[in-house]
Design a protein around this motif. Structure first.
Motif, PDB file in Angstrom:
ATOM      1  N   LEU A  67       6.599  -9.874  33.690  1.00  0.00           N
ATOM      2  CA  LEU A  67       7.861  -9.189  33.934  1.00  0.00           C
ATOM      3  C   LEU A  67       9.033 -10.166  33.857  1.00  0.00           C
ATOM      4  CD1 LEU A  67       7.013  -6.673  36.807  1.00  0.00           C
ATOM      5  CD2 LEU A  67       6.947  -6.357  34.329  1.00  0.00           C
ATOM      6  N   GLU A  69       9.058 -12.885  31.989  1.00  0.00           N
ATOM      7  CA  GLU A  69       9.214 -13.176  30.563  1.00  0.00           C
ATOM      8  C   GLU A  69       9.971 -12.048  29.854  1.00  0.00           C
ATOM      9  OE1 GLU A  69       5.330 -13.789  29.014  1.00  0.00           O
ATOM     10  OE2 GLU A  69       5.072 -15.763  29.928  1.00  0.00           O
ATOM     11  N   ASP A  70       9.635 -10.803  30.218  1.00  0.00           N
ATOM     12  CA  ASP A  70      10.314  -9.652  29.611  1.00  0.00           C
ATOM     13  C   ASP A  70      11.813  -9.706  29.866  1.00  0.00           C
ATOM     14  OD1 ASP A  70       7.812  -8.782  28.967  1.00  0.00           O
ATOM     15  OD2 ASP A  70       7.818  -7.041  30.296  1.00  0.00           O
ATOM     16  N   GLN A  71      12.157  -9.939  31.138  1.00  0.00           N
ATOM     17  CA  GLN A  71      13.570  -9.940  31.514  1.00  0.00           C
ATOM     18  C   GLN A  71      14.332 -11.047  30.795  1.00  0.00           C
ATOM     19  OE1 GLN A  71      15.111  -7.738  33.002  1.00  0.00           O
ATOM     20  NE2 GLN A  71      17.056  -8.611  33.673  1.00  0.00           N
ATOM     21  N   TRP A  74      14.848 -10.080  27.042  1.00  0.00           N
ATOM     22  CA  TRP A  74      15.943  -9.130  26.870  1.00  0.00           C
ATOM     23  C   TRP A  74      17.293  -9.790  27.121  1.00  0.00           C
ATOM     24  CZ3 TRP A  74      16.301  -4.778  24.482  1.00  0.00           C
ATOM     25  CH2 TRP A  74      15.211  -3.934  24.371  1.00  0.00           C
ATOM     26  N   PHE A  95       9.984  -7.796  20.780  1.00  0.00           N
ATOM     27  CA  PHE A  95       9.335  -7.387  22.015  1.00  0.00           C
ATOM     28  C   PHE A  95       8.036  -6.643  21.740  1.00  0.00           C
ATOM     29  CE2 PHE A  95       9.817  -7.025  26.531  1.00  0.00           C
ATOM     30  CZ  PHE A  95       8.963  -5.989  26.851  1.00  0.00           C
ATOM     31  N   LYS A  98       5.264  -8.917  20.600  1.00  0.00           N
ATOM     32  CA  LYS A  98       4.773  -9.777  21.669  1.00  0.00           C
ATOM     33  C   LYS A  98       3.588  -9.154  22.385  1.00  0.00           C
ATOM     34  CE  LYS A  98       6.216 -11.746  26.098  1.00  0.00           C
ATOM     35  NZ  LYS A  98       7.302 -11.836  27.101  1.00  0.00           N
ATOM     36  N   SER A 129      11.074  -3.473  37.116  1.00  0.00           N
ATOM     37  CA  SER A 129      11.118  -3.967  35.750  1.00  0.00           C
ATOM     38  C   SER A 129      11.822  -2.970  34.832  1.00  0.00           C
ATOM     39  CB  SER A 129       9.693  -4.218  35.242  1.00  0.00           C
ATOM     40  OG  SER A 129       9.696  -4.502  33.858  1.00  0.00           O
ATOM     41  N   TRP A 133      15.298  -3.618  32.755  1.00  0.00           N
ATOM     42  CA  TRP A 133      15.447  -3.354  31.314  1.00  0.00           C
ATOM     43  C   TRP A 133      16.693  -2.518  31.078  1.00  0.00           C
ATOM     44  CZ3 TRP A 133      11.261  -2.011  27.326  1.00  0.00           C
ATOM     45  CH2 TRP A 133      10.235  -2.963  27.333  1.00  0.00           C
ATOM     46  N   LYS A 168       8.578   1.267  24.520  1.00  0.00           N
ATOM     47  CA  LYS A 168       7.311   1.358  25.247  1.00  0.00           C
ATOM     48  C   LYS A 168       6.399   2.416  24.637  1.00  0.00           C
ATOM     49  CE  LYS A 168       9.285  -0.371  29.522  1.00  0.00           C
ATOM     50  NZ  LYS A 168       9.698  -0.100  30.907  1.00  0.00           N
TER      51      LYS A 168
END
Length: 202
Positions: A67, A69-71, A74, A95, A98, A129, A133, A168
């Motif tokens: 989470l 890494e995601d943030q 973005w 994304f 990944k 999360s 996003w 998603k």
């Protein structure tokens, strides 16, 4: 087995989480044991318990890592592009790739979704999360409107939720169609539609 528990903390935690990712992906959360993670990591059991109190803590540690890494992905990408031409398409594809091109990550997040129904802590992390996003994308859209890069008469919050949902959904479609689904083609199509919608008024 040689115990490697005396090395640096960051390296040990990474080794534990990397091993756990494979175990959770291959056996599932409930079937995986600490002994499985010990065997896969090459660490001694005491070394794992030095950093994590339980299998659940390791599982949540992996969620937190992804989470975070995601943030960052973005945040950094959107800040650097400011929604210039083609930016949305490139961001989404980075994304999606990944997570679709790593079978262990895909399987792990299937386990996360199942666990979220039963575990309120995990559910709250996933909800946060999603909100993060939406917030980052909304801010980027607001910036683009302010600087007249895109049209002004849009609900940026609702569009941000839609963009995140499409990304998603694209990943889900890929995971559950045995890789027959051309996610790049689909995302390019959707990104072009969104970009056309964002074009400034004449």
């Amino acid at each position: 087995m040689t115990c490697k528990c005396n090395n640096r903390k960051e390296t040990r935690i990474k080794e534990i989480l990397d091993a756990a990712l494979i175990c959770f992906a291959e056996k599932g959360y409930y079937e995986t044991t600490i002994d499985d993670i010990v065997k896969k990591s090459g660490l001694c059991k005491g070394g794992i318990y030095w950093y994590f109190k339980s299998k659940r803590d390791i599982f949540i540690g992996l969620i937190d890592r992804f989470l975070d890494e995601d943030q960052k992905l973005w945040q950094n990408t959107l800040e650097n592009t400011k929604l210039k031409t083609g930016a949305l398409k490139n961001i989404g594809l980075i994304f999606i790739k990944k997570f679709t091109e790593n079978k262990h990550k895909a399987a792990f997040f299937a386990e996360v979704r199942e666990a979220a129904y039963r575990d309120s802590v995990i559910r709250e992390k996933i909800e946060k999360s999603h909100n993060d996003w939406h917030s980052v994308i909304t801010k980027s859209l607001d910036f683009a409107i302010k600087h007249k890069l895109i049209r002004s008469n849009i609900d940026t919050k609702e569009l941000a939720i839609g963009v995140a949902s499409i990304i998603k959904g694209t990943m889900d479609q890929y995971w559950f169609c045995e890789k027959k689904f051309d996610y790049e083609k689909h995302w390019e199509f959707m990104a072009n539609m969104i970009s056309s919608y964002l074009e400034k008024e004449n």
